[in-house]
Design a protein around this motif. Structure first.
Motif, PDB file in Angstrom:
ATOM      1  N   GLY A 160      -3.502  -1.228   2.690  1.00 34.67           N
ATOM      2  CA  GLY A 160      -2.957   0.126   2.613  1.00 34.67           C
ATOM      3  C   GLY A 160      -3.690   1.131   3.461  1.00 34.67           C
ATOM      4  O   GLY A 160      -3.629   2.342   3.201  1.00 34.67           O
ATOM      5  N   ALA A 161      -4.364   0.665   4.535  1.00 37.53           N
ATOM      6  CA  ALA A 161      -5.204   1.550   5.349  1.00 37.53           C
ATOM      7  C   ALA A 161      -4.394   2.510   6.217  1.00 37.53           C
ATOM      8  O   ALA A 161      -4.858   3.617   6.511  1.00 37.53           O
ATOM      9  CB  ALA A 161      -6.132   0.703   6.234  1.00 37.53           C
ATOM     10  N   ASN A 162      -3.194   2.095   6.668  1.00 36.07           N
ATOM     11  CA  ASN A 162      -2.410   2.922   7.593  1.00 36.07           C
ATOM     12  C   ASN A 162      -0.967   3.070   7.111  1.00 36.07           C
ATOM     13  O   ASN A 162      -0.027   2.641   7.803  1.00 36.07           O
ATOM     14  CB  ASN A 162      -2.421   2.298   9.001  1.00 36.07           C
ATOM     15  N   PRO A 163      -0.747   3.681   5.958  1.00 28.87           N
ATOM     16  CA  PRO A 163       0.633   3.764   5.440  1.00 28.87           C
ATOM     17  C   PRO A 163       1.567   4.542   6.349  1.00 28.87           C
ATOM     18  O   PRO A 163       2.756   4.221   6.441  1.00 28.87           O
ATOM     19  CB  PRO A 163       0.456   4.456   4.084  1.00 28.87           C
ATOM     20  N   GLY A 188       0.797  -1.221   0.000  1.00 29.81           N
ATOM     21  CA  GLY A 188       0.000   0.000   0.000  1.00 29.81           C
ATOM     22  C   GLY A 188       0.828   1.268   0.000  1.00 29.81           C
ATOM     23  O   GLY A 188       0.364   2.308   0.465  1.00 29.81           O
ATOM     24  N   ALA A 233       2.826  -1.427  16.373  1.00 25.54           N
ATOM     25  CA  ALA A 233       3.253  -1.614  14.985  1.00 25.54           C
ATOM     26  C   ALA A 233       4.757  -1.846  14.897  1.00 25.54           C
ATOM     27  O   ALA A 233       5.224  -2.682  14.105  1.00 25.54           O
ATOM     28  CB  ALA A 233       2.860  -0.395  14.154  1.00 25.54           C
ATOM     29  N   ILE A 250      -0.142  -4.338  10.017  1.00 30.34           N
ATOM     30  CA  ILE A 250      -0.165  -2.928  10.417  1.00 30.34           C
ATOM     31  C   ILE A 250      -1.095  -2.099   9.538  1.00 30.34           C
ATOM     32  O   ILE A 250      -1.843  -1.241  10.014  1.00 30.34           O
ATOM     33  CB  ILE A 250       1.255  -2.344  10.364  1.00 30.34           C
ATOM     34  N   SER A 251      -1.048  -2.369   8.236  1.00 28.78           N
ATOM     35  CA  SER A 251      -1.780  -1.539   7.271  1.00 28.78           C
ATOM     36  C   SER A 251      -2.494  -2.411   6.251  1.00 28.78           C
ATOM     37  O   SER A 251      -2.163  -2.403   5.068  1.00 28.78           O
ATOM     38  CB  SER A 251      -0.803  -0.579   6.563  1.00 28.78           C
ATOM     39  N   VAL A 307       1.538   4.745   9.665  1.00 21.78           N
ATOM     40  CA  VAL A 307       1.921   3.885  10.791  1.00 21.78           C
ATOM     41  C   VAL A 307       2.908   2.823  10.325  1.00 21.78           C
ATOM     42  O   VAL A 307       3.880   2.491  11.019  1.00 21.78           O
ATOM     43  CB  VAL A 307       0.675   3.245  11.422  1.00 21.78           C
ATOM     44  N   LEU A 308       2.675   2.287   9.114  1.00 22.11           N
ATOM     45  CA  LEU A 308       3.591   1.288   8.563  1.00 22.11           C
ATOM     46  C   LEU A 308       4.981   1.866   8.358  1.00 22.11           C
ATOM     47  O   LEU A 308       5.981   1.273   8.784  1.00 22.11           O
ATOM     48  CB  LEU A 308       3.039   0.761   7.238  1.00 22.11           C
ATOM     49  N   ALA A 340       3.355  -5.446   7.051  1.00 23.08           N
ATOM     50  CA  ALA A 340       2.431  -4.520   6.394  1.00 23.08           C
ATOM     51  C   ALA A 340       1.015  -5.067   6.385  1.00 23.08           C
ATOM     52  O   ALA A 340       0.042  -4.318   6.543  1.00 23.08           O
ATOM     53  CB  ALA A 340       2.901  -4.244   4.966  1.00 23.08           C
TER      54      ALA A 340
END
Length: 465
Positions: free
Chosen positions: A102-105, A56, A250, A98-99, A107-108, A95
């Motif tokens: 691709g929801a939380n790039p 993501g 994360a 954590i994401s 934070v990743l 990834a």
């Protein structure tokens, strides 16, 4: 100061005769050097842009930063270790947790940034204490288990996110990648992932015209190939940057990838050492540090993690040209490609079915690299002090077990599996009878000098990083 950016012309600048090699501090004529640089670009291309898409993140930024990371790497190792830094697969499992989708790039990339700093610090320690500290802290039994965790933990991602969206395209793409990796000769086999993406695109385009839009699991439908974004994108422009965010949970999920990257970098240094005949042990710590620094700096602006690429080492083995000049050319080309938004839009348009077919192979290969590390280093699973902690760690990680400590702290999945494996292995070898210390790997034969030292050969297929 010699930073390895000055090259002596090899002979008359033509290709080396049989049995001869072009050393890192030498170069061919600039025309041939540019041609070799183009080969290195193609070799790294498929995996370097497909992994950001899976995680993501922006593929344009990943390509551009891979070029800058390669230049940074070559400067830090003073041109002694020719290598290309492409996108690392070791963080794909993190990834997915954590994401997802691709929801939380942010934070990743925050987690990847911290992991890169830890990797850089590890490289500094290796540089000060010597490369054997790598094996003392992360013996092949542990490294193999962590790599296997990272790969096999991704199986549900394929089954739930990609494959159901276009199962027949996914199946055809998977079959093509498998066949291409095994049956295509030499360099073509190394770029099987890139060829698979092109094949999958073609299958998706034909399917849209022959059978109409693909049916979606929710009952709707959508075209497999949508190139409207490519038409609208500019030819030249900066990639998308973002500021990372830092969350402890994360970061804990991402840290196990550091073990895999230490082993990977150490193995690649050993592989280049065997091919060139140079003593590169003094540069192993520098290589690990450079990869960690490149990863942390890239993630600080929203980019993907990096690692040295076996595909490019395979190109060197096939051509017998180890000149770092070719890598500088490849790096410059990658930076230029990264500044083309049309390319990023084309990558973003990769059909889900194509990603499904490619990731089935990639994720499985990542996992089996762990088994390869075990085999090359002759890990003894007849020893309960080896077998038991690895068995428990694999089930804890692949099964997604959770350990909640209070209301705010949870360790699960890959992170928990790594802790169980690493702590269990060292504690048992410290206190169990007959195990005063972890056994040393063989000094000759497969795996000598590093957990994955023997895996980069001139007949190797496309291997994910």
């Amino acid at each position: 100061m010699n930073l390895g950016s000055r090259w002596k012309l090899y002979g008359d600048g033509s290709a080396p005769p049989p049995g001869e090699v072009v050393r890192p501090e030498e170069r061919l004529s600039w025309g041939r050097t540019v041609g070799l640089g183009a080969q290195h670009v193609v070799a790294m291309f498929g995996a370097t842009f497909v992994f950001p898409v899976i995680m993501g993140l922006d593929p344009n930024l990943a390509i551009m930063l891979s070029g800058l990371a390669t230049i940074l790497f070559l400067l830090i190792v003073k041109g002694k270790v020719p290598s290309y830094l492409g996108t690392s697969a070791s963080f794909v499992g993190a990834a997915a947790v954590i994401s997802p989708g691709g929801a939380n790039p942010a934070v990743l990339t925050g987690a990847v940034c911290v992991a890169g700093i830890v990797l850089a610090l590890s490289g500094a320690v290796v540089h000060l204490l010597g490369p054997r500290v790598v094996l003392a802290a992360f013996p092949p039994a542990v490294t193999g288990a962590v790599v296997m965790l990272i790969g096999f933990n991704l199986a549900p991602v394929v089954a739930q996110n990609y494959w159901p969206l276009d199962q027949w395209t996914a199946l055809l793409t998977m079959v093509f990648v498998i066949a291409a990796t095994v049956l295509l000769p030499g360099f073509l086999g190394r770029i099987a992932i890139l060829l698979g993406l092109v094949f999958g695109f073609a299958v998706s385009w034909v399917s849209d015209r022959a059978f109409g839009p693909a049916a979606l699991p929710d009952g709707g439908s959508a075209p497999r190939v949508d190139l409207s974004g490519v038409q609208e994108a500019a030819w030249f422009g900066l990639p998308s940057f973002h500021t990372p965010e830092f969350e402890v949970s994360a970061i804990l999920v991402a840290l196990p990838a550091v073990i895999a990257l230490i082993a990977e970098n150490a193995g690649h240094v050993k592989a280049v050492q065997e091919m060139t005949g140079d003593d590169l042990d003094p540069y192993m710590g520098r290589a690990i540090f450079a990869d960690g620094l490149a990863t942390s700096l890239g993630a600080a602006v929203g980019g993907s993690p990096t690692t040295t690429y076996a595909e490019n080492i395979g190109v060197m083995a096939a051509t017998r040209v180890y000149s770092t000049a070719a890598y500088y050319v490849a790096a410059a080309a990658a930076v230029l490609v990264g500044l083309c938004p049309k390319f990023g839009a084309l990558v973003a348009a990769t059909p889900n079915g194509v990603l499904g077919g490619v990731t089935v192979v990639l994720y499985g290969m990542i996992g089996l690299l762990g088994a390869k590390i075990w085999a090359e280093n002759r890990v003894d699973f007849g020893d309960p002090a080896v077998l038991v902690p690895i068995a428990a760690g694999l089930i804890a990680g692949i099964g997604g077990l959770r350990l909640a400590i209070g209301d705010a702290f949870v360790i699960e999945g890959i992170a928990l599996g790594t802790v169980v494996t690493l702590a269990g292995y060292h504690v048992l070898h410290r206190f169990s009878p007959g195990h005063p210390r972890p056994p040393e790997p063989p000094q000759d034969g497969p795996g000598a000098g590093g957990p994955v030292a023997a895996r980069d050969t001139d007949d190797e297929g496309a291997e994910p990083r």
